[in-house]
Write an enzyme that holds these catalytic residues in place. Sequence first.
Site: not given
Length: 506
Positions: A276, A296-298, A329
């Site tokens: 995140d 790689g996420d939020d 994202s």
Amino acid sequence: MVESLLPTRFQFHLQRLEPKRRLTSLLASHKTTLFTFLWIAAFGSVFLWQRTAYVAGSGAGPVGGKFTIFGKIKPVRPLPRLRPVVFDLKDFGGVGDGFTLNTEAFERAVVSISKLGRNSGGGQLNVPPGRWLTAPFNLTSHMTLFLAEDSEILGVEDEKYWPLMPPLPSYGYGRERPGPRYGSLIHGQNLKDIVITGHNGTINGQGQSWWKKHQRRLLNNTRGPLVQIMWSSDIVITDITMRDSPFWTLHPYDCKNVTIRNVTILAPVTGAPNTDGIDPDSCEDMVIEDCYISTGDDAIAIKSGWDQFGIAYGRPSTNILIRNLIVRSVISAGVSIGSEMSGGISNVTIENLLIWNSRRGIRIKTAPGRGGYIKNITYKNLTLDNVRVGIVIKTDYNEHADDNYNREAYPTLSGFSFTGIHGQGVRVPVRIHGSEQIPVRNVTFRDMSVGLTYKKKHIFQCSFVKGRVYGFISPRPCENFDVYDEEGRLVKPATESNVTDIDYDI
């Protein structure tokens, strides 16, 4: 001639290009001679640089470690004096070669600043150009950490250098594994007046080895964030780059009065799990603005504790302003709320965002057992560019710390306003799925127009939702929204729709 058929303004443009054509013809006729001349000139320049770029007898490389042209050193941006007392990491034995471990140098510098006392105005630690490898270290109050241009703090990759810490009290467990969790690369607790800034220097977690070990289940503890500041106030983080965190990148926990501005956060969009960008967690009075985040996420995930532990801790995230961001994202969402929201989340404004090449634009996620509330959330001026699902509210995100959570701790969701939602290449603009136990109340849409990638009968996918739509909406909402004109006159009341889009009067 074809040129005579062109409009007058283009003929004039071609006349201006005629001398360039003659020059091109001349150069073509003498290209061999010209090539030889340029080759000799280039070789001579390199030779002259080699002679002038090194100090005679030093054997240490370029002058001051800087690239030079004809003996002139590239100008260096002067470091501002932001505190009454300024230290340089080199003064404490730091070596910026990318291989020497500088943990003790950072620790000695922080101790020196801590001895100044709050009445002195604090101290500034300058991290000069170079690559400064270090294990995790702590900050102190009334401190400015300044990263010069071309400076990079590198996190050591071997996890044995990373200390283990107790689980966060509002989580009860490590977020990925039971038991303790790894600390962050740069950490602070119970602090006041903290500044992390610079001339866009970089904090690099070198998370590649962490991601691989996590995916192979070779870690016994939850990975650590890149920067984590806990139980602190008056925090400013500006003008730096953070990249490749082992876990969440920037994690303010139970903090007040936080400003994050002009920060770039980067991680691979795939293969970098749970990286995140910014995770405000039980934070109050916070501004995040003018940032670029691709992870790689939020990109951003607002949180406030997990299930029974978050309910008991009881610290909400509230009064948060997020504006003027570009985010991406591929795995999750541009801006998320939850799923850990058991302490409550309220009074959040998210405005002037570009969300591009993402799986989801806006996401709210919760589940039975979370308890708490999400209320008074305002979204304004969002642009969605190639986003699979624009707006998602999900109430069955059933991921729990253990089996001891209260199955009847239902969160409440109300007060969601969406104004000025535009974009293109969106597959499903809105997907809001409440439940009988967790209905979604008071949802308002105004001024929404999103270009779709394909036609679908039910563009607004909704269940257990009650809301209002004002003015023109494209595509049209599902039947469980009351539609009003811009004057506030009711055009179409909510009625029961078919089994796909069900309206419940709640």
